[in-house]
Design a protein around this motif. Sequence first.
Motif, PDB file in Angstrom:
ATOM      1  N   LYS A   1     -39.513  44.883 -38.399  1.00 27.74           N
ATOM      2  CA  LYS A   1     -39.406  44.206 -37.106  1.00 27.74           C
ATOM      3  C   LYS A   1     -38.206  43.272 -37.210  1.00 27.74           C
ATOM      4  N   ALA A   2     -37.077  43.713 -36.680  1.00 26.23           N
ATOM      5  CA  ALA A   2     -35.839  42.940 -36.792  1.00 26.23           C
ATOM      6  C   ALA A   2     -34.863  43.434 -35.739  1.00 26.23           C
ATOM      7  N   TRP A   3     -33.861  42.722 -35.553  1.00 25.68           N
ATOM      8  CA  TRP A   3     -33.537  41.335 -35.834  1.00 25.68           C
ATOM      9  C   TRP A   3     -33.831  40.490 -34.596  1.00 25.68           C
ATOM     10  N   HIS A   4     -34.200  39.213 -34.807  1.00 25.30           N
ATOM     11  CA  HIS A   4     -34.470  38.273 -33.727  1.00 25.30           C
ATOM     12  C   HIS A   4     -33.721  36.986 -34.004  1.00 25.30           C
ATOM     13  N   GLU A   5     -33.339  36.319 -32.938  1.00 28.85           N
ATOM     14  CA  GLU A   5     -32.645  35.031 -33.056  1.00 28.85           C
ATOM     15  C   GLU A   5     -33.012  34.203 -31.831  1.00 28.85           C
ATOM     16  N   HIS A   6     -33.113  32.905 -32.005  1.00 34.86           N
ATOM     17  CA  HIS A   6     -33.448  32.002 -30.903  1.00 34.86           C
ATOM     18  C   HIS A   6     -32.388  30.921 -30.782  1.00 34.86           C
TER      19      HIS A   6
END
Length: 157
Positions: free
Chosen positions: A50-55
Amino acid sequence: MSGIAGVRERELEPIVDERGWLMEILRSDWPEFEAFGQVYLTTARPGVVKAWHEHEAQRDNFVPVSGRIKLVLADTRPDSPTEGEIAEYFIGERNFRLVSIPPGVTHGFKCISDDEAMVVNVPTTTYDYEDPDEIRYDPDTDEIDYDWVLPDDRVHG
């Protein structure tokens, strides 16, 4: 230990007795705590990424509570002293750890146990369905120099 600026981590110690065990995940009097947004549980099946995420504004506070994961952080912040660094954490059962991920640090995880991994996240903000604070990249993006080593029959997202 992470070398990425702004990442905080804490070893978690289950309190065990004859009835079972209890483990504190995040306390408001710990330095890792900033604010409360919500609590959610996410899972991944064996081998799934489960990738990639950024906030932009949200800090994530990840704790795997069942199974094991490889949590990967990539410092993609252009103003960071650790820009370009990658950190890997092999955490979950037998190595309980809180990893507190600051805004702007891209992250994802892969289930590395034989059973489904369950991860609790306590982000600092609530999820806004109309305007989510989330930037997504494919696991195999050229933006991040990292190879998840996915077998051909596994899925990711």
